[in-house]
Design an enzyme around this catalytic site. Sequence first.
Site, PDB file in Angstrom:
ATOM      1  N   LYS A  14       0.824  -1.217   0.000  1.00 45.68           N
ATOM      2  CA  LYS A  14       0.000   0.000   0.000  1.00 45.68           C
ATOM      3  C   LYS A  14       0.860   1.271   0.000  1.00 45.68           C
ATOM      4  O   LYS A  14       0.529   2.236  -0.683  1.00 45.68           O
ATOM      5  CB  LYS A  14      -1.077   0.009   1.081  1.00 45.68           C
ATOM      6  CG  LYS A  14      -0.630  -0.208   2.490  1.00 45.68           C
ATOM      7  CD  LYS A  14      -1.836  -0.396   3.416  1.00 45.68           C
ATOM      8  CE  LYS A  14      -1.462  -1.024   4.739  1.00 45.68           C
ATOM      9  NZ  LYS A  14      -0.577  -0.276   5.606  1.00 45.68           N
ATOM     10  N   ARG A  89      -8.080   1.038  11.127  1.00 42.65           N
ATOM     11  CA  ARG A  89      -7.541  -0.309  11.284  1.00 42.65           C
ATOM     12  C   ARG A  89      -8.424  -1.186  12.160  1.00 42.65           C
ATOM     13  O   ARG A  89      -8.096  -2.324  12.413  1.00 42.65           O
ATOM     14  CB  ARG A  89      -6.162  -0.218  11.926  1.00 42.65           C
ATOM     15  CG  ARG A  89      -5.030  -0.590  10.976  1.00 42.65           C
ATOM     16  CD  ARG A  89      -3.732  -0.456  11.746  1.00 42.65           C
ATOM     17  NE  ARG A  89      -2.650  -1.174  11.171  1.00 42.65           N
ATOM     18  CZ  ARG A  89      -1.736  -0.640  10.390  1.00 42.65           C
ATOM     19  NH1 ARG A  89      -1.834   0.601  10.011  1.00 42.65           N
ATOM     20  NH2 ARG A  89      -0.725  -1.373   9.973  1.00 42.65           N
ATOM     21  N   ARG A 128      12.137  -5.707   2.959  1.00 44.93           N
ATOM     22  CA  ARG A 128      11.763  -4.290   2.803  1.00 44.93           C
ATOM     23  C   ARG A 128      12.812  -3.364   3.420  1.00 44.93           C
ATOM     24  O   ARG A 128      13.304  -3.589   4.518  1.00 44.93           O
ATOM     25  CB  ARG A 128      10.412  -4.030   3.455  1.00 44.93           C
ATOM     26  CG  ARG A 128      10.032  -2.545   3.419  1.00 44.93           C
ATOM     27  CD  ARG A 128       8.578  -2.311   3.525  1.00 44.93           C
ATOM     28  NE  ARG A 128       8.008  -2.742   4.784  1.00 44.93           N
ATOM     29  CZ  ARG A 128       6.711  -2.662   5.058  1.00 44.93           C
ATOM     30  NH1 ARG A 128       5.877  -2.186   4.147  1.00 44.93           N
ATOM     31  NH2 ARG A 128       6.247  -3.062   6.224  1.00 44.93           N
ATOM     32  N   ARG A 163      12.867  -1.375   8.974  1.00 48.75           N
ATOM     33  CA  ARG A 163      11.975  -1.056  10.096  1.00 48.75           C
ATOM     34  C   ARG A 163      12.139  -2.100  11.187  1.00 48.75           C
ATOM     35  O   ARG A 163      12.289  -3.278  10.891  1.00 48.75           O
ATOM     36  CB  ARG A 163      10.519  -1.062   9.616  1.00 48.75           C
ATOM     37  CG  ARG A 163      10.143   0.172   8.835  1.00 48.75           C
ATOM     38  CD  ARG A 163       8.791   0.064   8.181  1.00 48.75           C
ATOM     39  NE  ARG A 163       7.739  -0.503   9.011  1.00 48.75           N
ATOM     40  CZ  ARG A 163       6.445  -0.531   8.655  1.00 48.75           C
ATOM     41  NH1 ARG A 163       6.066  -0.005   7.494  1.00 48.75           N
ATOM     42  NH2 ARG A 163       5.542  -1.073   9.424  1.00 48.75           N
ATOM     43  N   ARG A 174       1.380  -8.607  13.611  1.00 45.48           N
ATOM     44  CA  ARG A 174       0.734  -7.601  12.748  1.00 45.48           C
ATOM     45  C   ARG A 174      -0.293  -8.262  11.840  1.00 45.48           C
ATOM     46  O   ARG A 174      -1.367  -7.708  11.604  1.00 45.48           O
ATOM     47  CB  ARG A 174       1.797  -6.854  11.930  1.00 45.48           C
ATOM     48  CG  ARG A 174       2.607  -5.903  12.790  1.00 45.48           C
ATOM     49  CD  ARG A 174       3.940  -5.573  12.162  1.00 45.48           C
ATOM     50  NE  ARG A 174       3.826  -4.770  10.977  1.00 45.48           N
ATOM     51  CZ  ARG A 174       4.775  -4.681  10.049  1.00 45.48           C
ATOM     52  NH1 ARG A 174       5.897  -5.356  10.171  1.00 45.48           N
ATOM     53  NH2 ARG A 174       4.605  -3.917   9.003  1.00 45.48           N
TER      54      ARG A 174
HETATM   55  P1  AMP Z   1       2.203   0.487   9.015  1.00 42.48           P
HETATM   56  O1  AMP Z   1       3.308   1.418   8.632  1.00 42.48           O
HETATM   57  O2  AMP Z   1       0.873   0.872   8.421  1.00 42.48           O
HETATM   58  O3  AMP Z   1       2.557  -0.953   8.758  1.00 42.48           O
HETATM   59  O4  AMP Z   1       2.023   0.620  10.600  1.00 42.48           O
HETATM   60  C1  AMP Z   1       3.059   0.280  11.483  1.00 42.48           C
HETATM   61  C2  AMP Z   1       2.547   0.155  12.911  1.00 42.48           C
HETATM   62  O5  AMP Z   1       2.022   1.411  13.350  1.00 42.48           O
HETATM   63  C3  AMP Z   1       1.399  -0.836  13.130  1.00 42.48           C
HETATM   64  O6  AMP Z   1       1.853  -2.170  13.277  1.00 42.48           O
HETATM   65  C4  AMP Z   1       0.784  -0.287  14.418  1.00 42.48           C
HETATM   66  O7  AMP Z   1       1.561  -0.609  15.550  1.00 42.48           O
HETATM   67  C5  AMP Z   1       0.897   1.220  14.214  1.00 42.48           C
HETATM   68  N1  AMP Z   1      -0.289   1.796  13.535  1.00 42.48           N
HETATM   69  C6  AMP Z   1      -0.346   2.331  12.285  1.00 42.48           C
HETATM   70  N2  AMP Z   1      -1.578   2.771  12.003  1.00 42.48           N
HETATM   71  C7  AMP Z   1      -2.338   2.518  13.110  1.00 42.48           C
HETATM   72  C8  AMP Z   1      -3.699   2.727  13.446  1.00 42.48           C
HETATM   73  N3  AMP Z   1      -4.543   3.279  12.559  1.00 42.48           N
HETATM   74  N4  AMP Z   1      -4.123   2.337  14.672  1.00 42.48           N
HETATM   75  C9  AMP Z   1      -3.286   1.783  15.558  1.00 42.48           C
HETATM   76  N5  AMP Z   1      -1.989   1.529  15.309  1.00 42.48           N
HETATM   77  C10 AMP Z   1      -1.508   1.894  14.090  1.00 42.48           C
END
Ligand code: AMP
Length: 217
Positions: A14, A89, A128, A163, A174
Amino acid sequence: MKNIMFIAPPAAGKGTQAELIVEKYHIPHISTGDILREISKEDSELGNYVQETLASGKLVKDEITFQLIEDRLARDDCKNGYIIDGFPRNIEQALEYDKILKKLGYDIGHVILINIDEKTLEKRITGRRVCEDCKSIFNINEESSAPKIDSVCDNCGGKLYQRNDDNIESFQTRYQMYKEKTEPIIEHYKSINALNEVDGNDSIENVFKKVESIIRK
Ligand code: AMP
């Protein structure tokens, strides 16, 4: 341009698709993951909490994401369309997002679900790499998206990093969070006829073609 929302499991692409849209259509990309990673660098109680939660693969508390999303979407650059990635989410966030949209006078726009196999995600997650400066995304396990020079960003010359939640252990949590908490929001968007689906197992270019056919509607 209409707003665009991506729903997808971790490492489904995404962020990469969002980057391509930004390049071509010049609308802002709002990623809660990116915003939270910035907050996690702060030396404060909030910074420490966010850092620990991100590393564990669990979701941060709703009240934190609600405030940061509302503040970000209220800014002028969002008035002509934006991409939202990583929010909502869970169902609570989806209901809150409906309220925020109403308050700001925005439409839901296109909701795009990226479907992809778990095995493909596992392979992508360990390869990644992200640019520290411009946040461009690469993958050292895939020839078509590997950086030309090891650890160096093709786009700005910045340093690439992995990351700290991009390991198999965090991935399992996740992915489980996605299945348990995020997947239920799909029905919500289906019920208001906003949902579009694309196959994320295909190449970046082919996925982008499908994404474009949706956002140009
Ligand atoms: P992402 O970069 O979208 O993979 O997000 C990385 C991490 O950020 C996730 O595994 C969550 O710990 C946190 N995170 C991102 N977006 C949200 C959200 N909308 N609600 C809660 N935690 C989030």
